[in-house]
Scaffold this active site. Structure first.
Site, PDB file in Angstrom:
ATOM      1  N   HIS A  59     -12.672  22.357  30.431  1.00  0.00           N
ATOM      2  CA  HIS A  59     -12.313  23.569  31.345  1.00  0.00           C
ATOM      3  C   HIS A  59     -11.497  24.728  30.657  1.00  0.00           C
ATOM      4  CE1 HIS A  59     -10.472  24.483  35.677  1.00  0.00           C
ATOM      5  NE2 HIS A  59     -10.703  25.535  34.995  1.00  0.00           N
ATOM      6  N   HIS A  61     -11.363  28.845  29.939  1.00  0.00           N
ATOM      7  CA  HIS A  61     -12.265  30.220  30.336  1.00  0.00           C
ATOM      8  C   HIS A  61     -12.022  31.226  29.237  1.00  0.00           C
ATOM      9  CE1 HIS A  61     -12.131  29.819  34.706  1.00  0.00           C
ATOM     10  NE2 HIS A  61     -11.006  28.871  34.422  1.00  0.00           N
ATOM     11  N   GLY A 249       3.329  21.367  31.461  1.00  0.00           N
ATOM     12  CA  GLY A 249       4.875  21.385  32.334  1.00  0.00           C
ATOM     13  C   GLY A 249       5.140  22.599  33.064  1.00  0.00           C
ATOM     14  N   ASP A 274      -7.676  24.773  30.897  1.00  0.00           N
ATOM     15  CA  ASP A 274      -7.773  25.841  31.544  1.00  0.00           C
ATOM     16  C   ASP A 274      -7.260  27.240  30.912  1.00  0.00           C
ATOM     17  OD1 ASP A 274      -8.569  27.131  34.129  1.00  0.00           O
ATOM     18  OD2 ASP A 274      -6.760  26.722  35.205  1.00  0.00           O
TER      19      ASP A 274
END
Length: 381
Positions: A59, A61, A249, A274
């Site tokens: 995952h 982008h 975090g 991500d």
């Protein structure tokens, strides 16, 4: 040319130990305390560096100023060449909710790059994060591009770009969600649940139909309540689901990460980045698809203040899993290599250092800086 690799600290069989690795024709052919070194092969002595399987980002982008939604082969190749610095040797370029034309353009580029040498991380296929999602939990995804589930359109994508679509998100509360999951499974697409307002039972229905991944757990989903566990509760409770986690975090409090770890165990918890195009870059203004974002102190947000992906290097996610969750490095590393490989059905090819698997290997120093990276038996860093 064969390559012989040696280190006093190699992750093999779930533990670190001195080992030697022999690589031929892009694959690992032997691993052991002592491996015969063929005459004329390239020798790589990594000393006391920590050697582990290359990380797999399922995952992501973008990175290094580029984004999947740039919809160019140049963007994907540039991301691929930069990712070994983040410890990543394989990745699934991830789209956003966008117009169908833009999503199709991004998928077309992924299909063209798959299987090609990139000079960096290998492109394994696309993850479509949208457009079948919840408006309420869209996060940084644009509202105007969210649409109902449309299986004929997905069928057209599969026909136009065979094998390129590997993973797709949907919100379980949408009409036809369970049927869509079954359709995805039939097409060999991993069904992922997220950006969702689903109840626990709605999520469970999709899992029973074959859904297997919870997308960036806690983020972009209905939260846990003692009378309605929601999508987050389903991610924690249903053993069939692999749970993605952005371990920076920022997106998830360390205590909440620990709760998820206790529920899933390290064998079902999958580290992801991500990451958006600002990964590896300085603070400033960046675009995430068509959405303007501002990165300050490494935190990416939309102008309205919503988190907009991350700038996390996956190797730093591994580091954080050790420092924030108290995991041994061998478990944290597996959560970014073995677990994603199993979740995506490719553990027979990659995800560990073992004979027969792709020679995708990294080595880090004591500060988690990647000092060596190999993809398909060739050095890329």
């Amino acid at each position: 040319m064969a390559v012989w690799i040696k280190s006093s600290n190699v992750l093999v069989g779930g533990r670190f130990a001195p080992a030697e690795i022999l690589v031929e024709q892009g694959r690992i052919v032997a691993v052991g305390k002592t491996v015969c070194r063929p005459a004329g092969c390239q020798a790589v002595d990594l000393g006391e560096k920590t050697v582990m399987p290359g990380l797999i980002d399922t995952h992501i982008h973008g990175f290094a100023g580029w984004d999947t939604m740039d919809c160019t082969e140049e963007a994907l190749m540039s991301i691929a060449r930069a990712l070994p610095k983040a410890g990543v040797t394989s990745f699934y370029p991830t789209t956003m909710t966008a117009s169908r034309e833009n999503i199709q353009s991004a998928l077309r580029c992924v299909a063209k790059v798959m299987g090609k040498p990139t000079g960096g991380a290998r492109v394994l296929g696309a993850f479509l994060e949208g457009p079948f999602i919840s408006a309420e939990h869209r996060g940084a995804q644009p509202l105007e591009s969210i649409v109902p589930i449309d299986l004929p359109w997905v069928e057209k994508l599969c026909a136009a770009y065979p094998g390129a679509l590997k993973k797709m998100i949907l919100a379980p509360e949408l009409p036809g969600a369970a049927e869509a999951v079954a359709f995805f499974k039939e097409k060999g697409i991993v069904a992922a649940l997220g950006h969702s307002s689903a109840t626990y039972n709605q999520a469970k229905g999709c899992v029973e139909a074959g859904a297997s991944v919870a997308v960036h757990t806690y983020n972009g989903m209905s939260s846990l309540h003692h009378r309605e566990p929601g999508m987050a509760g389903a991610a924690m409770h249903l053993n069939q689901l692999y749970a993605e986690l952005i371990c920076d975090g920022i997106h998830v409090h360390p205590a909440a990460m620990e709760v998820l770890l206790r529920c899933k165990g390290p064998e079902k918890l999958m580290l992801i980045s991500d990451c958006m195009r600002a990964g590896g870059m300085e603070d400033g203004e960046y675009m995430l698809g068509d959405t303007k974002t501002v990165v300050k102190n490494g935190i990416a947000c939309t102008e309205s203040g919503a988190l907009a992906g991350s700038t996390l290097r996956l190797i730093d996610g591994v580091k954080n899993a050790v420092s924030l969750l108290g995991l041994p490095l061998e478990q944290a590393a597996a959560m970014a290599s073995q677990v994603p490989a199993m979740a995506m059905g490719i553990y027979g090819e990659t995800g560990s250092i073992a004979p027969g698997k792709w020679a995708d290997i990294i080595a880090i120093d004591g500060e988690y800086q990647v000092e060596f990276a190999m993809v398909n038996g060739k050095s890329v860093l």
